[in-house]
Scaffold this motif. Structure first.
Motif, PDB file in Angstrom:
ATOM      1  N   THR A 189       0.828  -1.197   0.000  1.00 14.57           N
ATOM      2  CA  THR A 189       0.000   0.000   0.000  1.00 14.57           C
ATOM      3  C   THR A 189       0.867   1.254   0.000  1.00 14.57           C
ATOM      4  OG1 THR A 189      -1.716  -1.184   1.234  1.00 14.57           O
ATOM      5  CG2 THR A 189      -1.872   1.209   1.181  1.00 14.57           C
ATOM      6  N   ASP A 190       1.895   1.239   0.821  1.00 12.39           N
ATOM      7  CA  ASP A 190       2.850   2.346   0.838  1.00 12.39           C
ATOM      8  C   ASP A 190       3.473   2.539  -0.544  1.00 12.39           C
ATOM      9  OD1 ASP A 190       4.936   4.090   2.596  1.00 12.39           O
ATOM     10  OD2 ASP A 190       6.009   2.905   1.100  1.00 12.39           O
ATOM     11  N   GLY A 191       3.825   1.423  -1.197  1.00 15.66           N
ATOM     12  CA  GLY A 191       4.415   1.518  -2.529  1.00 15.66           C
ATOM     13  C   GLY A 191       3.483   2.151  -3.538  1.00 15.66           C
ATOM     14  N   LEU A 192       2.238   1.733  -3.550  1.00  8.83           N
ATOM     15  CA  LEU A 192       1.251   2.282  -4.481  1.00  8.83           C
ATOM     16  C   LEU A 192       1.006   3.764  -4.216  1.00  8.83           C
ATOM     17  CD1 LEU A 192      -1.296  -0.676  -4.382  1.00  8.83           C
ATOM     18  CD2 LEU A 192      -0.061   0.074  -6.423  1.00  8.83           C
ATOM     19  N   GLN A 193       0.738   4.090  -2.962  1.00  6.90           N
ATOM     20  CA  GLN A 193       0.392   5.468  -2.614  1.00  6.90           C
ATOM     21  C   GLN A 193       1.560   6.428  -2.821  1.00  6.90           C
ATOM     22  OE1 GLN A 193      -3.713   5.207  -1.484  1.00  6.90           O
ATOM     23  NE2 GLN A 193      -2.422   7.008  -1.429  1.00  6.90           N
ATOM     24  N   SER A 194       2.768   5.975  -2.502  1.00  4.42           N
ATOM     25  CA  SER A 194       3.925   6.861  -2.612  1.00  4.42           C
ATOM     26  C   SER A 194       4.282   7.164  -4.055  1.00  4.42           C
ATOM     27  CB  SER A 194       5.134   6.248  -1.897  1.00  4.42           C
ATOM     28  OG  SER A 194       5.536   5.049  -2.531  1.00  4.42           O
ATOM     29  N   GLU A 195       3.742   6.372  -4.983  1.00  2.00           N
ATOM     30  CA  GLU A 195       3.966   6.637  -6.406  1.00  2.00           C
ATOM     31  C   GLU A 195       2.764   7.318  -7.055  1.00  2.00           C
ATOM     32  OE1 GLU A 195       6.447   6.563  -8.275  1.00  2.00           O
ATOM     33  OE2 GLU A 195       7.935   5.146  -7.543  1.00  2.00           O
ATOM     34  N   GLY A 196       1.836   7.816  -6.225  1.00  2.00           N
ATOM     35  CA  GLY A 196       0.757   8.626  -6.775  1.00  2.00           C
ATOM     36  C   GLY A 196      -0.421   7.852  -7.314  1.00  2.00           C
ATOM     37  N   VAL A 197      -0.710   6.682  -6.753  1.00  3.48           N
ATOM     38  CA  VAL A 197      -1.883   5.901  -7.144  1.00  3.48           C
ATOM     39  C   VAL A 197      -2.672   5.542  -5.899  1.00  3.48           C
ATOM     40  CG1 VAL A 197      -2.670   3.691  -8.098  1.00  3.48           C
ATOM     41  CG2 VAL A 197      -0.900   4.990  -9.279  1.00  3.48           C
TER      42      VAL A 197
END
Length: 866
Positions: A189-197
């Motif tokens: 989740t951190d990966g997705l959100q931190s890349e703007g999704v």
């Protein structure tokens, strides 16, 4: 509902029902902080994230001001997503939210015809890596690919706990343990959100099966069965991954489940949505239903649903909310909050300003392929190895690769699980890449499926009633059952006389529910097709050449209907190829379809017979299991090597080749328990559809979670059942020796916690990786608790001869349990046993820890959980 403060960064604790605090940053502050300090170069404005229109719109618009400027008509237009798209408001420069499916990648083909993206190993394979850092990289890669196609939201990950392996969507799960699932959910989740999704975590909650019993609505994943479950089980088992994704991972959206929880539909469950998710956890994103998962308008809106997912037009939200407001049946402030939530999630990723956070969009890059390949390597679990692997290619002239479809993997179950992958590395290509040019790879398919021909034809009767009542509307005789008509229900009977002896696969393809019986015994059951077309169910029956058998087929629901069998001819040819080869590799698979739970724990078709025949022909046989959950393995003691591949993604062939020959060392660990029998998974009765059973599949649409918190290995430990392969198990081509376990203190308080450390030495000659697991046991619990619970994992890369130290912190959350009496988290002082091992059943050493309820120096404080 919690009101959003103007500040992007908040340091606040959120009260729970009992007034104790949920410590740490809220989801709001977590995502706000990531936006300010954790971003790479901003992406160019995309179609789904660019701001256009009203020149008065500020570069970073205020959410409350935007809502205030909207008309009621504009507001309600944001309360539904038509074909995954939430409308924008051009007049105010508010972009829409384009969502794509994506547990295993960004499914851009959903709205860009033919768009190809990287297919990563599916969620259960990701869980088997026991590597949160790698899964974070996967999330970032998926987000970059989603952005490249103009998407700003991703419907993933699926984070429901695996309760029983028959669940068709168990491959979209992070496994049976809430600690592991929570760690991985936070990471991706951190990966997705931190890349703007915007990460949309699903399905909230207790969505642990896709079919049910009785008259409950049940149509390919839309099962509305009722889960009867305690609050303690929800809090300790099923909710933790969602909490981790929201509070620690910063998820921007939550998707509700289809099922009911204790009588209430998930999409209108006030306790789960408004009280726990938005209240206790401080979730400030939006809640969206799944297709067909909304059942009310005003009630759902008031109780916490923000967006209705629809195919075209909303059934309950949208214009229906406008009418409710105008009729004074709903406060407009409720709609305002619903709209504000979607805007907040967009603002967090930079979509409102057109300055999307994260790195540049990219799709199908070599870097993404490398992540997918590494995941396939680390996610493959070597369940058993009696010295056969790794293969010595210098001593091999021929490999027999056999199975129902040995030249390709089963990669998905269809529906939202599917990805239009950019390339696919097959098992043959993987083996060819790691063997000499003069090594022969002989492939034999055991699938020789053909229509069943009756000796004197099949007599049939068709009816215009689903229950076969009344007089037949048509009768006749056909030599084969290959029906394309539209009769409501139809029966066929006939005799068959096989020409070969052995296990015959029996398959029924049907658009409606149906059965196949051989000499009066049901051997195949199907619930019929879904939106993906007819369903095919395959089983096996032992037949003797020259003997006659009566076949009866009944189907209710119309055509098409097709009866086929797979004679053992292919098995014999596969066994012959194995006998002539140095090594035999059997690639097995399940035939699970989207939303259609497995009807048997065994491998379908005649694959068990295939494995047994190949073993008889060649002792050096490795079995590969291409399935997303555990399967029965009656041959487990006869084969020297077994690998669980799960659904390995587009780079699976390359990873498989490297693993088989030792270019890569297996390090995957089982995120689920492998049982000898499906009945072993629950203490209450378990059966398969269409039969009823209290534990699974339920009774008259009610599924009783009587096991409470004893799910997975917790139940196997409590009931003293020996698993076939335990949770956390996975072998390696090297050996790891654990040193003495050390605790940073022998006595501690919940607030202080303790650090567990252990030295691990690679005592073999091959570099490898070991996932060190820490389990905790309460010696004298105040409430019945599992014998041990996973509370920490660290995966170490250790070179041959090297020693590394794993350090794992146990904090207050590690010790707590949900107290039914207090309706709150509790921690009991006393003696605990810290167990460190390589799996839940391979505990290398234990240490006793004293947990004091009083902090040092006599300063007393409450020790309620967070």
């Amino acid at each position: 509902m919690r009101e959003r403060q103007p500040s992007d960064i908040e340091e606040a604790s959120v009260s729970n029902h009992s007034g104790t605090s949920d410590t740490g940053q809220t989801a709001t502050s977590r995502r706000g902080l990531m936006k300010l300090i954790g971003t790479a170069s901003a992406a160019a404005a995309l179609g789904s994230g660019a701001v256009s229109g009203d020149s008065d719109t500020t570069p970073d618009p205020d959410v409350d001001e935007l809502v205030e400027r909207m008309t009621l008509e504009e507001k309600v237009s944001r309360t539904y997503a038509a074909d995954r798209y939430i409308q924008g408001i051009d007049r105010l420069g508010v972009p829409g939210i384009r969502n794509v499916n994506g547990p295993a990648g960004a499914s851009l083909a959903d709205f860009i015809d033919g768009a190809e993206t990287t297919e990563f190993p599916h969620t259960i394979a990701a869980a088997a890596t026991f590597n949160p850092e790698l899964i974070n990289e996967q999330g970032r890669a998926i987000a970059r690919e989603a952005k490249d196609g103009g998407a700003s939201g991703l419907f993933g990950q699926s984070i429901d706990i695996t309760r029983i392996p028959l669940h068709s969507r168990s491959g979209e799960s992070f496994g049976e343990d809430p600690y592991l699932a929570s760690a991985l959910t936070k990471s991706i989740t951190d990966g997705l959100q931190s890349e703007g999704v915007i990460a949309t975590l699903k399905h909230y909650c207790a969505y642990n099966q896709t079919r049910t019993t009785g008259d409950v609505e049940d149509y390919y994943s839309t099962s509305e069965h009722n889960v009867v479950v305690s609050e303690r089980a929800l809090r300790e088992i099923y909710l933790p991954p969602f909490r981790a994704g929201v509070v620690e991972g910063g998820a921007g959206a939550i998707m509700t489940a289809y099922n009911r929880i204790n009588g209430t539909y998930a999409a209108e469950h006030e306790d789960l949505l408004d009280d726990i998710l938005k209240g206790e956890w401080g979730f400030d994103g939006y809640v969206i239903s799944d297709y067909g998962g909304t059942h009310s308008g005003v009630r759902s809106a008031v109780n916490g649903l923000d967006v209705e997912l629809v195919g075209d037009e909303p059934e309950y939200l949208g214009e229906n909310l406008r009418e409710a407001v105008e009729n004074d049946d709903l406060r407009e402030g409720v709609v305002d909050e619903m709209v504000a939530r979607t805007l907040r999630s967009q603002k967090e990723i930079g979509a409102l300003s057109g300055d999307r956070i994260g790195s540049e969009p990219a799709r199908n890059t070599e870097g993404h392929f490398a992540i997918a390949e590494q995941m396939a390597r680390e996610g493959t679990v070597l369940l058993k190895n009696d010295g056969l692997l790794p293969l010595d290619t210098g001593e091999i002239d021929e490999i027999a690769l056999v199975g129902p479809a040995p030249t390709e993997f089963k990669e998905d179950i269809g529906g939202s699980d599917g990805i239009n992958e950019s390339r696919r590395i097959s098992p043959v290509e993987g083996l060819e890449a790691v063997t000499d040019d003069d090594t022969a790879i002989t492939t034999v398919s055991s699938d020789r499926t053909e229509l069943v021909t009756a000796d004197d034809g099949f007599s049939y009767e068709s009816y215009d009633e689903a229950d076969f009542s009344g007089e037949p509307i048509e009768t006749g005789t056909v030599s084969e059952i290959d029906y394309e008509g539209d009769a409501i229900s139809i029966t066929w009977t006939g005799e068959i006389t096989p020409s070969t002896t052995g296990a015959h696969g029996i398959s029924l393809t049907s658009g409606g529910s149906g059965t196949v019986s051989v000499d009066g015994e049901r051997v195949v059951y199907t619930e019929g097709g879904g939106f993906g077309g007819p369903d095919t169910e395959v089983s096996s029956v032992s037949l003797t050449a020259g003997e006659s058998y009566e076949i009866a087929v009944e189907v209710s629901g119309g055509g098409p209907v097709r009866l086929e069998w797979n004679p053992p001819t292919g098995i014999r040819e596969a066994a012959e190829a194995a006998a002539n080869a140095d090594i035999a590799v059997v690639l097995t698979r399940t035939y699970t379809d989207y939303g259609d739970d497995r009807k048997q724990y065994a491998l379908p078709d005649n694959q068990d017979a295939l494995i047994e025949s190949v073993i008889e022909s060649n002792d050096d046989t490795a079995v590969l299991v291409n399935a997303t959950s555990a399967v029965a393995m009656p041959w487990v003691n006869d084969v020297p090597a077994i690998m669980q591949l799960w659904f390995p993604g587009q780079e699976g062939g390359r990873a498989l080749g490297d693993l088989l020959v030792g270019n890569a060392n297996p390090s995957g660990k089982a995120p689920v328990t492998f049982a000898e029998s499906v009945e072993d998974y629950l203490p209450q009765e378990v059966d398969t559809l269409p039969d009823s059973a209290r534990g699974y599949p339920g009774v008259e649409g009610n599924v009783y979670y009587d096991e409470d918190v004893f799910v997975g290995y917790r139940h196997f430990d409590e009931a003293d059942i020996e698993p076939m392969f335990p949770f956390g198990h996975g072998e390696s081509y090297t050996t790891f020796e654990y040193g003495r376990v050390k605790l940073s203190k022998a006595s501690t308080t919940p607030e202080e916690g303790v650090t567990v450390s252990v030295e691990v030495t690679n005592t073999g000659e091959t570099d490898g990786a070991e996932a060190v697991q820490v389990y905790l046991s309460d010696v004298d619990p105040a409430i019945e608790r599992p014998p041990k619970e996973l509370k920490g994992v660290e995966k170490l890369e250790i070179s041959a001869g090297e020693t590394k130290t794993a350090k794992i912190d146990l904090k207050e959350e590690s010790f707590r349990y949900w107290s039914p009496d207090e309706s709150d988290w509790a921690v009991t002082g006393g003696e605990y046993v810290v167990q460190v091992g390589s799996s839940s059943r391979d505990i290398r050493e234990k240490r006793t820890l004293r947990l004091r309820e009083d902090p040092p120096h006599g300063n007393r404080s409450e020790s309620s959980g967070s």
